[in-house]
Each structure stands twice: as C-alpha cells, then as structure tokens.
Design a protein around this motif. Structure first.
Motif, PDB file in Angstrom:
ATOM      1  N   MET A   1      45.754  84.197  10.302  1.00  0.00           N
ATOM      2  CA  MET A   1      46.079  85.073  11.444  1.00  0.00           C
ATOM      3  C   MET A   1      47.042  86.175  10.981  1.00  0.00           C
ATOM      4  N   SER A   2      46.803  87.410  11.401  1.00  0.00           N
ATOM      5  CA  SER A   2      47.712  88.469  10.966  1.00  0.00           C
ATOM      6  C   SER A   2      49.048  88.328  11.703  1.00  0.00           C
ATOM      7  N   SER A   3      50.108  88.775  11.026  1.00  0.00           N
ATOM      8  CA  SER A   3      51.448  88.606  11.605  1.00  0.00           C
ATOM      9  C   SER A   3      51.580  89.298  12.949  1.00  0.00           C
ATOM     10  N   LYS A   4      50.790  90.366  13.161  1.00  0.00           N
ATOM     11  CA  LYS A   4      50.899  91.122  14.405  1.00  0.00           C
ATOM     12  C   LYS A   4      50.575  90.253  15.608  1.00  0.00           C
ATOM     13  N   GLN A   5      49.755  89.208  15.358  1.00  0.00           N
ATOM     14  CA  GLN A   5      49.341  88.352  16.480  1.00  0.00           C
ATOM     15  C   GLN A   5      50.294  87.184  16.700  1.00  0.00           C
ATOM     16  N   LEU A   6      51.251  86.994  15.781  1.00  0.00           N
ATOM     17  CA  LEU A   6      52.174  85.867  15.931  1.00  0.00           C
ATOM     18  C   LEU A   6      53.187  86.154  17.032  1.00  0.00           C
ATOM     19  N   THR A   7      53.616  85.105  17.721  1.00  0.00           N
ATOM     20  CA  THR A   7      54.697  85.285  18.674  1.00  0.00           C
ATOM     21  C   THR A   7      55.989  85.482  17.879  1.00  0.00           C
ATOM     22  N   TYR A   8      57.020  85.924  18.565  1.00  0.00           N
ATOM     23  CA  TYR A   8      58.300  86.147  17.892  1.00  0.00           C
ATOM     24  C   TYR A   8      58.831  84.824  17.332  1.00  0.00           C
ATOM     25  N   ASP A   9      58.666  83.753  18.082  1.00  0.00           N
ATOM     26  CA  ASP A   9      59.111  82.434  17.611  1.00  0.00           C
ATOM     27  C   ASP A   9      58.366  82.011  16.341  1.00  0.00           C
ATOM     28  N   GLU A  10      57.065  82.292  16.325  1.00  0.00           N
ATOM     29  CA  GLU A  10      56.272  81.955  15.126  1.00  0.00           C
ATOM     30  C   GLU A  10      56.717  82.798  13.927  1.00  0.00           C
ATOM     31  N   GLN A  11      57.044  84.066  14.209  1.00  0.00           N
ATOM     32  CA  GLN A  11      57.543  84.932  13.122  1.00  0.00           C
ATOM     33  C   GLN A  11      58.868  84.399  12.573  1.00  0.00           C
ATOM     34  N   LEU A  12      59.742  83.950  13.494  1.00  0.00           N
ATOM     35  CA  LEU A  12      61.038  83.400  13.069  1.00  0.00           C
ATOM     36  C   LEU A  12      60.828  82.169  12.186  1.00  0.00           C
ATOM     37  N   GLN A  13      59.886  81.341  12.621  1.00  0.00           N
ATOM     38  CA  GLN A  13      59.595  80.117  11.880  1.00  0.00           C
ATOM     39  C   GLN A  13      59.075  80.445  10.472  1.00  0.00           C
ATOM     40  N   ARG A  14      58.154  81.422  10.399  1.00  0.00           N
ATOM     41  CA  ARG A  14      57.596  81.819   9.093  1.00  0.00           C
ATOM     42  C   ARG A  14      58.667  82.410   8.192  1.00  0.00           C
ATOM     43  N   MET A  15      59.558  83.217   8.808  1.00  0.00           N
ATOM     44  CA  MET A  15      60.618  83.846   8.008  1.00  0.00           C
ATOM     45  C   MET A  15      61.557  82.775   7.462  1.00  0.00           C
ATOM     46  N   LYS A  16      61.823  81.767   8.272  1.00  0.00           N
ATOM     47  CA  LYS A  16      62.694  80.669   7.815  1.00  0.00           C
ATOM     48  C   LYS A  16      62.037  79.970   6.619  1.00  0.00           C
ATOM     49  N   GLN A  17      60.734  79.734   6.717  1.00  0.00           N
ATOM     50  CA  GLN A  17      60.003  79.090   5.600  1.00  0.00           C
ATOM     51  C   GLN A  17      60.071  79.958   4.349  1.00  0.00           C
ATOM     52  N   PHE A  18      59.859  81.271   4.544  1.00  0.00           N
ATOM     53  CA  PHE A  18      59.893  82.210   3.415  1.00  0.00           C
ATOM     54  C   PHE A  18      61.237  82.110   2.695  1.00  0.00           C
ATOM     55  N   ILE A  19      62.305  82.109   3.481  1.00  0.00           N
ATOM     56  CA  ILE A  19      63.646  82.105   2.898  1.00  0.00           C
ATOM     57  C   ILE A  19      63.945  80.749   2.250  1.00  0.00           C
ATOM     58  N   GLU A  20      63.535  79.693   2.904  1.00  0.00           N
ATOM     59  CA  GLU A  20      63.828  78.349   2.368  1.00  0.00           C
ATOM     60  C   GLU A  20      63.044  78.055   1.087  1.00  0.00           C
ATOM     61  N   SER A  21      61.849  78.644   0.972  1.00  0.00           N
ATOM     62  CA  SER A  21      61.011  78.291  -0.184  1.00  0.00           C
ATOM     63  C   SER A  21      61.304  79.166  -1.407  1.00  0.00           C
ATOM     64  N   GLY A  22      62.026  80.292  -1.233  1.00  0.00           N
ATOM     65  CA  GLY A  22      62.276  81.184  -2.367  1.00  0.00           C
ATOM     66  C   GLY A  22      63.679  81.031  -2.935  1.00  0.00           C
ATOM     67  N   ASP A  23      63.909  81.753  -4.035  1.00  0.00           N
ATOM     68  CA  ASP A  23      65.267  81.847  -4.598  1.00  0.00           C
ATOM     69  C   ASP A  23      65.313  83.117  -5.449  1.00  0.00           C
ATOM     70  N   ASP A  24      66.498  83.494  -5.910  1.00  0.00           N
ATOM     71  CA  ASP A  24      66.681  84.725  -6.670  1.00  0.00           C
ATOM     72  C   ASP A  24      66.078  85.907  -5.879  1.00  0.00           C
ATOM     73  N   PHE A  25      66.624  86.105  -4.689  1.00  0.00           N
ATOM     74  CA  PHE A  25      66.120  87.133  -3.770  1.00  0.00           C
ATOM     75  C   PHE A  25      66.705  88.506  -4.096  1.00  0.00           C
ATOM     76  N   LEU A  26      65.940  89.528  -3.786  1.00  0.00           N
ATOM     77  CA  LEU A  26      66.453  90.895  -3.782  1.00  0.00           C
ATOM     78  C   LEU A  26      66.475  91.358  -2.322  1.00  0.00           C
ATOM     79  N   VAL A  27      67.642  91.772  -1.853  1.00  0.00           N
ATOM     80  CA  VAL A  27      67.771  92.261  -0.481  1.00  0.00           C
ATOM     81  C   VAL A  27      67.923  93.775  -0.539  1.00  0.00           C
ATOM     82  N   VAL A  28      67.081  94.478   0.195  1.00  0.00           N
ATOM     83  CA  VAL A  28      67.076  95.934   0.089  1.00  0.00           C
ATOM     84  C   VAL A  28      66.886  96.568   1.469  1.00  0.00           C
ATOM     85  N   SER A  29      67.456  97.765   1.628  1.00  0.00           N
ATOM     86  CA  SER A  29      67.193  98.544   2.837  1.00  0.00           C
ATOM     87  C   SER A  29      66.753  99.946   2.439  1.00  0.00           C
TER      88      SER A  29
END
Ligand code: 5GP
Ligand code: MN
Length: 334
Positions: free
Chosen positions: A1-29
């Motif tokens: 499913m494309s992210s555009k169709q996810l609810t905000y709660d589902e997006q939050l959940q996915r983002m939490k998974q993304f952050i928990e599963s990675g390491d050595d992050f680059l944060v950029v703006s």
C-alpha cells in the motif's frame, strides 16, 4: 500500500519501526535552514540519542547562530566539514522534495533508506517511510506527535526545540496555520518549562544591524503590478555585501510587501549568483503561492512558498508576476 493511503497512526507506527530497525542515521533538513528545519533536525537527534542510536546531524550550510541555544544545534555539521562516510539510514525533515536536501544527498549510500517527515502540501513522497501531514503548522508539530508516540520523557530542552519550530513557522502564533492543536501543544510545552517570552524576544523581535541596513536599501526597490495586488522587493548581491548581511538577515523582508493594504501577494527576489534568483512569496488572501512556486520548480505552502529561477532579473520578475496574476484570477479574493 502506498504511504499516501496510510492513516496518520499507521504512518507513525511505520516511522517508529524505521527508526527502531536502523542505526548510524543521518538527519538532514533543507538548504538555508529556518527555525522549523533546525528545530526538527535537533528534535530527531534528541530522539535518536534517547534511544541510544548513533546519528549525525548535517546540513548543506551552517546552522544560523540565533538557533545555537537549542539542544544539539552546535552539533549540526556543515556538509563541507563532514568526514567521508556514507549513510544507509537518512531522516529528512521539513524537505518537500529531494532537491531541498541539497549537497547532503552526496553522503547517502547507494542502498540508502530515507524517512521523509514533513508538513508541506507540495511534498512529493520521495523516500521509503513517510510521516507527512500537510495540516501541521510545522514539521516540529509532527515531531511532537512522534515523540509522544515513542513515549519519551519530556523536559525543558526538547520542549524548547519543538516550541521553536512552532513559534517560527506560525510567525509567533499569528498565521492561519495556528490551529487549536498548535495552541494545545504549545500550552503543554510551556508546562515543561519553555520560556515563551524570552524566545519570542530573541527570535521575533530582535533584528540585526545588517538586517536593518538591508531593509533601508531594499525598501527603495519596492514595486507593484498594475492593480497593486502584487508587490515585490529586490535584493542584489551588492546590497548583501554592502549591508554586511548573510542569508539569515533576509528573514522577514518579504513581509513588508505582503503586509501593505490591498496587496495579496508579496514577493522577494534575491540574487543568489549572476542570473540566479531565489524567489520568496507570501499570500495574504486565498491566492495559493505554492502553485506559483511549483510552476517554477519550487514548492511550499498556500501562504508561503519559494523557488529558484535562472535568467535576467526583469524577465524573471515579468514571468513570476504574470503567474501571480493568473493565480489571483483563478483563486484570489477579488
Ligand atoms: P522561504 O520563502 O522562506 O524560503 O520559504 C517559504 C516556504 O516555501 C518554506 O516552507 C520553504 O520550505 C518553501 N520553499 C522555499 N523555497 C523552496 C523551493 O525552492 N522548493 C520547495 N519545494 N519549497 C521551497
Ligand atoms: Mn516548516
């Protein structure tokens, strides 16, 4: 499913998974970072730090000195000073499209995974994980939700980071993006010890001497279109040099044309290099300046948007004003 169709709660959940599963992050703006860009960068850094993750905060340019009071702001590295290392996990904040990341993208590994956290309606959903809410006043507001979702323990330092993004992107809680939710979040942040008066004085009231010198010169360039619903200012490189101004000293200039009675679209044309102009636009009506910016390859919000255009100044002014007139015909209040 494309992210555009996810609810905000589902997006939050996915983002939490993304952050928990990675390491050595680059944060950029984005390039030429503003208050929300810096606040969002350090808020993500703060979260990663509290999770015990390794991370680097980077920007194409320097962090403006006025944000140095923020937790972690002095640790944001300029890309030209960064060591030769490529990152597989990237968190991009407040960047509506990939180009806004600028030269920091040269530090991405080939198999990079990008998290895209943003509040621009023009966001094009680049990257692999998305946390995007166009009705958020600031990316910092979305990070408030993410920090709550992680159940972090709030203190004055992190509250000040989030509050700074809210304060700057709402123009001091005055713009139309100042929702009831923004005020509820701000109120909560004050409970955590944010010094609202001090921050407003420092970020919104104080101006530098170069800014005032630039304002003096730039007001002389004020010009209107035929019906005076569009008004603009021009800043040349020589004005910057002779005022001793840097990009941060430009902040607020575009409000002068926008705030004039009868004006619906205010524009600032800033010479970046010969025949390259950064165009900043602000709307005081229903006219959607992000559509004008998108026409020239830029983006932003309904009432604040920008783009970079190449060519001769008078040609650029003519074509941008023409697009602005079209937008007023289509969508303006009159
Ligand atoms: P400013 O005029 O203050 O630089 O930017 C106003 C708004 O438009 C901000 O939300 C900023 O992120 C966005 N913006 C400015 N320039 C660009 C651009 O070149 N591309 C995109 N996508 N957004 C921009
Ligand atoms: Mn923002």
């Amino acid at each position: 499913m494309s992210s555009k169709q996810l609810t905000y709660d589902e997006q939050l959940q996915r983002m939490k998974q993304f952050i928990e599963s990675g390491d050595d992050f680059l944060v950029v703006s984005h390039v030429n970072p503003d208050g929300d860009a810096i606040s969002s960068t350090v808020a993500v850094g703060w979260l990663l730090n509290s999770l015990g993750k390794s991370y680097t905060m980077m920007n194409e340019g320097p962090c403006p000195a006025k944000f140095h009071y923020l937790w972690g702001a002095r640790d944001i590295i300029e890309v030209s000073h960064a060591e030769a290392h490529k990152y597989r996990y990237v968190i991009a904040v407040d960047c509506a499209d990939y180009q806004r990341i600028g030269k920091v993208s040269e530090r991405f590994a080939e198999d990079v995974k990008i998290a895209n956290i943003d509040h621009h309606a023009t966001n094009d959903y680049y990257g692999d994980a998305h946390l995007i809410r166009a009705d958020a006043a600031a990316t910092a507001e979305i990070l408030y939700d993410l920090l709550e979702y992680f159940g972090i323990e709030w203190n004055q330092e992190i509250a000040t980071c989030i509050y700074t993004g809210l304060l700057t992107d709402t123009g001091g809680f005055r713009y139309t993006n100042t929702t009831a939710k923004v005020m509820r979040v701000a109120s909560q942040l004050l409970d955590y010890g944010v010094q609202a008066g001090e921050l407003a004085e420092h970020l919104l009231e104080r101006v530098s001497k170069p800014h005032i010198r630039l304002l003096q010169r730039t007001l002389n360039t004020l010009a209107y279109n035929a019906d005076h619903r569009i008004c603009w200012l021009t800043v040349h490189l020589s004005d910057m040099e002779e005022s001793g101004a840097s990009n941060e000293d430009l902040e607020g200039l575009v409000s002068y044309p926008r705030n004039i009675e009868g004006v619906e679209i205010g524009i600032l044309f800033k010479e970046v290099q010969e025949e390259v102009y950064k165009v900043s636009m602000r709307s005081s009506s229903a006219a959607d300046v992000s559509r004008i910016a998108q026409h020239f390859g830029g983006g932003g919000h309904l009432r604040a948007a920008g783009c970079t255009v190449r060519g001769r100044l008078d040609d650029i002014i003519r074509s941008v004003v023409q697009e602005a007139e079209k937008e007023l015909m289509a969508n303006g209040s009159a």
